[in-house]
Design an enzyme around this catalytic site. Structure first.
Site, short mmCIF file in Angstrom:
data_model
loop_
_atom_site.label_atom_id
_atom_site.label_comp_id
_atom_site.label_asym_id
_atom_site.label_seq_id
_atom_site.Cartn_x
_atom_site.Cartn_y
_atom_site.Cartn_z
N ASP A 22 29.08 40.29 10.14
CA ASP A 22 27.79 40.92 9.84
C ASP A 22 27.06 40.16 8.72
O ASP A 22 27.69 39.57 7.85
CB ASP A 22 28.03 42.38 9.43
N HIS A 39 21.60 33.74 12.98
CA HIS A 39 22.58 33.77 14.07
C HIS A 39 23.06 32.35 14.37
O HIS A 39 24.23 32.12 14.67
CB HIS A 39 21.97 34.40 15.32
N LEU A 133 46.33 29.81 19.62
CA LEU A 133 45.53 30.97 19.17
C LEU A 133 44.83 31.60 20.35
O LEU A 133 44.27 30.89 21.20
CB LEU A 133 44.48 30.49 18.15
C1 IPE Z 1 28.09 45.19 14.12
O1 IPE Z 1 27.04 44.79 13.32
C2 IPE Z 1 28.12 44.39 15.38
C3 IPE Z 1 28.41 42.97 15.26
C4 IPE Z 1 28.76 42.35 14.18
C5 IPE Z 1 28.32 42.22 16.47
P1 IPE Z 1 25.68 45.61 13.27
O2 IPE Z 1 24.84 44.96 12.24
O3 IPE Z 1 25.09 45.75 14.61
O4 IPE Z 1 26.18 47.03 12.77
P2 IPE Z 1 25.37 48.30 12.26
O5 IPE Z 1 24.52 48.75 13.38
O6 IPE Z 1 24.58 47.89 11.07
O7 IPE Z 1 26.43 49.29 11.90
C1 IPE Z 2 25.55 40.31 12.77
O1 IPE Z 2 24.53 40.07 11.87
C2 IPE Z 2 25.30 39.66 14.11
C3 IPE Z 2 25.06 40.59 15.21
C4 IPE Z 2 25.10 41.88 15.11
C5 IPE Z 2 24.75 40.01 16.49
P1 IPE Z 2 23.25 41.00 11.82
O2 IPE Z 2 22.24 40.44 12.76
O3 IPE Z 2 23.61 42.42 12.03
O4 IPE Z 2 22.78 40.76 10.35
P2 IPE Z 2 22.17 41.83 9.34
O5 IPE Z 2 23.17 42.94 9.22
O6 IPE Z 2 20.89 42.32 9.92
O7 IPE Z 2 22.00 41.08 8.07
MG MG Z 3 24.13 43.92 10.75
#
Ligand code: IPE
Ligand code: IPE
Ligand code: MG
Length: 250
Positions: A22, A39, A133
């Protein structure tokens, strides 16, 4: 020490590490860039992490790439993520193969375009011989979806007559999940302290490690810090300390 961990000298290495990757969006926004740049950089962190996992002797790593809830994001971000995923599959597969990494994509793949499903299939076949792995990429994955799809599989077996309900126990249930192995160490980057519908069943007894590092900045040192945290935990699984010490003496 629990049998699930590997003891390598002074540090026990978790067999199964799962990561909620995240913080990509915030990483980009902090720099005045569009979220999709986060990303993209996140994909580089995936490569670093997989290399580090191989080097450190982790046997299974499950990375949360796209949740069943992430479809709710703006359409442009969703399509950028799909493109990035498809491109990474093609680009990384030879490298994974050379490094003995077996790729599995777990999640409800039916929701993906047929072409992407075929690419996933091909990538899995090409890396199927990897023995160092197992890399699970969770895509359109939800912990609740996983439990429901497992229940459906078992119900079908009961209907077909190859299983009776009495024989359903936790071991059998786990065996039909997308990933049967319990998670030893669950890492979440990006500062949030929640599970976000990741491996609900499999993380029942995981050690939880939350890091403020945003995913695109995650590197081998961060992974090693998480492993150090893990090796300092006493995993009691309901027992008390002295029982574990008695076990060690046996
Ligand atoms: C969780 O992250 C999903 C992934 C890392 C793929 P999100 O950013 O979507 O989670 P929430 O919605 O903030 O909990
Ligand atoms: C996690 O990073 C990646 C996915 C959920 C695909 P986020 O896109 O949720 O990044 P933040 O949480 O908005 O910073
Ligand atoms: Mg996120």
């Amino acid at each position: 020490m629990q049998s699930n961990d590997f003891n390598t000298g002074d540090r026990s290495i978790p067999r199964h590490v799962a990561i909620i990757m995240d913080g990509n969006g915030r990483w980009a926004q902090k720099r005045g860039m569009p979220r999709v740049m986060g990303h993209r950089r996140g994909a580089q962190a995936v490569r670093r992490t997989v290399e580090a996992a191989v080097a450190l002797g982790i046997k299974v790593i499950t990375l949360f790439a796209f949740s069943s809830e992430n479809w709710k994001r703006p359409a442009l971000e969703v399509s950028a993520l799909m493109q990035l995923f498809a491109r990474a599959l093609d680009k990384e597969v030879p490298l994974l193969k050379d490094n003995g990494v077996k790729l599995r994509v777990i999640g409800n793949l039916n929701a993906f375009p047929l072409k992407l499903q075929e690419r996933i299939q091909r990538a899995q076949e090409l890396t199927s011989g990897g023995e160092r792995l197992i890399l699970n990429v969770a895509a359109n994955y939800g912990g609740r979806w996983d439990i429901v799809q497992a229940a459906k599989k078992l119900s079908k077996m009961v209907l077909e007559g190859s299983l009776t309900p009495d024989l359903i126990d936790e071991k059998l249930f786990a065996s039909v999940l997308a990933e049967p192995l319990d998670v030893d160490l669950l890492i979440r980057t990006g500062g949030e302290k929640r599970i976000s519908n990741f491996l609900m069943w499999q993380s029942s007894y995981s050690e939880l490690y939350f890091s403020d590092t945003l995913w695109p900045d995650f590197d081998r040192q961060d992974l090693e810090e998480a492993l150090n945290f893990f090796s300092g935990r006493e995993r009691r699984f309901g027992m008390i300390s002295s029982q574990l010490k008695d076990n060690d003496k046996c």
